[in-house]
Motif scaffolding. Structure first.
Motif, PDB file in Angstrom:
ATOM      1  N   LEU A 156     -11.342  12.247   1.397  1.00 32.98           N
ATOM      2  CA  LEU A 156     -12.481  11.553   0.930  1.00 32.98           C
ATOM      3  C   LEU A 156     -13.733  12.468   0.886  1.00 32.98           C
ATOM      4  O   LEU A 156     -14.628  12.130  -0.782  1.00 32.98           O
ATOM      5  CB  LEU A 156     -12.222  10.555   1.096  1.00 32.98           C
ATOM      6  CG  LEU A 156     -13.013   9.106   0.501  1.00 32.98           C
ATOM      7  CD1 LEU A 156     -12.608   9.544  -1.249  1.00 32.98           C
ATOM      8  CD2 LEU A 156     -13.113   7.676   1.413  1.00 32.98           C
ATOM      9  N   ARG A 160     -16.100  13.379  -2.683  1.00 32.55           N
ATOM     10  CA  ARG A 160     -17.014  12.839  -3.562  1.00 32.55           C
ATOM     11  C   ARG A 160     -18.635  13.531  -3.148  1.00 32.55           C
ATOM     12  O   ARG A 160     -19.204  13.514  -3.868  1.00 32.55           O
ATOM     13  CB  ARG A 160     -17.730  11.289  -1.656  1.00 32.55           C
ATOM     14  CG  ARG A 160     -16.730   9.912  -1.712  1.00 32.55           C
ATOM     15  CD  ARG A 160     -17.168   9.705  -0.684  1.00 32.55           C
ATOM     16  NE  ARG A 160     -18.576   9.205  -0.904  1.00 32.55           N
ATOM     17  CZ  ARG A 160     -18.717   7.724  -1.429  1.00 32.55           C
ATOM     18  NH1 ARG A 160     -18.201   6.549  -1.933  1.00 32.55           N
ATOM     19  NH2 ARG A 160     -20.368   7.560  -1.419  1.00 32.55           N
ATOM     20  N   GLU A 172     -15.598   3.977  -4.088  1.00 28.93           N
ATOM     21  CA  GLU A 172     -14.878   3.262  -3.698  1.00 28.93           C
ATOM     22  C   GLU A 172     -14.176   1.832  -4.102  1.00 28.93           C
ATOM     23  O   GLU A 172     -15.016   0.975  -3.966  1.00 28.93           O
ATOM     24  CB  GLU A 172     -14.835   3.727  -1.912  1.00 28.93           C
ATOM     25  CG  GLU A 172     -15.154   5.047  -2.287  1.00 28.93           C
ATOM     26  CD  GLU A 172     -14.676   5.277  -0.535  1.00 28.93           C
ATOM     27  OE1 GLU A 172     -14.640   4.368   0.127  1.00 28.93           O
ATOM     28  OE2 GLU A 172     -15.875   6.236  -0.583  1.00 28.93           O
TER      29      GLU A 172
END
Ligand SMILES: NC(=O)C1=CN([C@@H]2O[C@H](COP(=O)(O)OP(=O)(O)OC[C@H]3O[C@@H](n4cnc5c(N)ncnc54)[C@H](O)[C@@H]3O)[C@@H](O)[C@H]2O)C=CC1
Ligand SMILES: O=C(O)C(=O)Cc1ccc(O)cc1
Length: 293
Positions: A156, A160, A172
Motif C-alpha cells: 500500500l 501510494r 483510502e
C-alpha cells in the motif's frame, strides 16, 4: 525507484494517461502496454504512453506492478488471464469505477505474495482511447484506494508513493463505502445528465429547445457526452448502490415538486438555498473537468 517494470492492460484514456505520466516523467524505467486494439496500442507507443506493446505473457515477465485499466466488464477476465504470469511480490491494481466485485474476487483468486489493491482515480474526460490521454490528468485529483484487512502495508505504501508521483492525492476507503459514495457523487450525475438530455430529445420542440440552450443546460449535461458503453458497465455493476442513489434523489425531486405544486415559497427557497450553500463550498481543486481541454 518505486517500480522497475509496470504493465498496463488497457492503454485507453485512463491507462494511457497513467502511462504518459509514468514514461514522460521518468517515474518508471519500463512501461509495457497490453491492448487487443492494435491501432490503439501502436498509437500509445507513438505518443510515449508506453515504451512498448506486448502480449500479457511477455509483458508480465519481471513486472512489479500490473495496472488493469480496461472496461470494468473485462477486468476480472484480464486478471484471470494474467494469473499464471504474475510473479511473487507483484502488486496488482485497477482503475475501475466500481470496486466491490473485483476486490472480493481478486483477493480470493490471488495466491499469497501477490498483492491486489483496488484503485480509482477521480479524474476523467468524456473521450475514449489513448488519443485523448493526458500526462497531467491526475494532477490535483483524489485517487481512491480500497485496501482490506488482507492488504500488505508495504504494498500500500509503494502504491501510494506512485500515486503521489502523478500529482494526485491518495485516499483510502472501504470498497463498499467507495461504491456507495461514487453512486451518489459520480454515477447519479451521469444518469441524471442523460435523463435531462433525453427530456429534450423526446420533446416535439427539440430543435427549438436546443437553440435556446444556455449555460445551465450545458453545465448540467456536459457529462452526457461520455462513452455509453463504459457507463452501461458502471451503472449495471454498481446496480444496488445506484438504485439507492436514485431513491435519495427522488426524495429531493419530490420535495421540490411538492413545494411548487402547493405554491409553498418557503419550502422551495429552503431547498434552493440549502443547495446554493453546499455548492459554494465545493473545492475548486480539480484541474480537469469534462470538456475542459
Ligand atoms: N473515462 C473516465 O473518465 C474514467 C474511467 N475510469 C475507469 O477506467 C477504466 C478504463 O476507462 P477508459 O480509459 O475511459 O476506457 P477506454 O475505452 O479509453 O480504454 C479502455 C482500453 O481497454 C482496452 N481493452 C479492452 N479489452 C481489453 C482486454 N481484454 N485486455 C486489455 N485491454 C483491453 C481497450 O482496447 C481500450 O484501449 C474503466 O474501468 C473505467 O471505469 C476511471 C476513472 C475515470
Ligand atoms: O464522472 C465524473 O465525476 C468525472 O468527472 C469523470 C469520471 C468518470 C468516471 C469515474 O469513475 C471517475 C471520474
Amino acid at each position: 525507484m518505486l517500480f522497475k517494470k509496470v504493465v498496463i492492460a488497457g492503454v485507453g484514456l485512463i491507462g494511457g494517461s497513467l502511462g504518459l505520466a509514468l514514461c514522460k516523467r521518468n517515474i518508471v524505467p519500463q512501461v509495457v502496454g497490453v491492448d487487443p486494439d492494435q491501432d490503439n496500442l501502436e498509437l500509445a507507443v507513438q505518443l510515449g504512453a508506453v515504451h512498448q506493446g506486448a502480449t500479457l505473457a511477455e509483458a508480465l515477465t519481471g513486472a512489479d506492478l500490473f495496472i488493469i485499466a480496461t472496461p470494468i466488464g473485462v477486468s476480472l477476465g484480464v486478471l484471470e488471464m494474467a494469473l499464471p504470469y504474475l510473479q511473487q511480490g507483484t502488486i496488482v491494481t485497477d482503475v475501475g469505477s466500481v470496486k466491490g466485485r473485483l476486490v472480493e474476487r481478486a483477493e480470493a483468486m490471488l495466491p499469497a505474495g501477490i498483492h491486489f489493491i483496488g484503485g480509482h482515480p477521480m479524474a476523467g474526460l468524456e473521450v475514449a482511447g489513448v488519443s485523448g490521454a493526458r500526462e497531467d490528468l491526475f494532477e490535483g485529483a483524489c485517487y481512491l484506494l480500497t485496501p482490506t484487512e488482507k492488504t500488505e502495508p508495504a504494498a500500500l505504501i509503494r502504491l501510494r508513493g506512485l500515486i503521489e508521483c502523478l500529482g494526485a492525492t491518495p485516499m483510502e476507503l472501504d470498497y463498499r463505502e467507495h461504491d456507495e459514495a461514487v453512486a451518489v457523487i459520480s454515477h447519479l450525475p451521469h444518469l441524471l445528465s442523460a435523463a435531462l438530455v433525453n427530456t429534450v430529445s423526446y420533446d416535439a420542440k427539440e430543435q427549438l429547445l436546443l437553440t435556446l440552450a444556455a449555460g445551465g443546460f450545458r453545465d448540467t449535461t456536459r457529462i452526457a457526452a461520455s462513452n455509453p458503453l463504459m457507463w452501461r458497465d458502471i451503472l449495471l455493476t454498481n446496480r444496488s448502490m445506484v438504485l439507492a442513489a436514485i431513491n435519495k434523489f427522488r426524495v429531493q425531486l419530490d420535495k421540490i415538486e411538492q413545494s411548487i405544486e402547493q405554491f409553498d415559497p418557503d419550502i422551495l427557497v429552503d431547498a434552493l438555498t440549502r443547495a446554493q450553500n453546499l455548492r459554494s463550498t465545493l473545492p475548486e481543486n480539480r484541474k480537469y473537468r469534462l470538456r475542459d481541454k
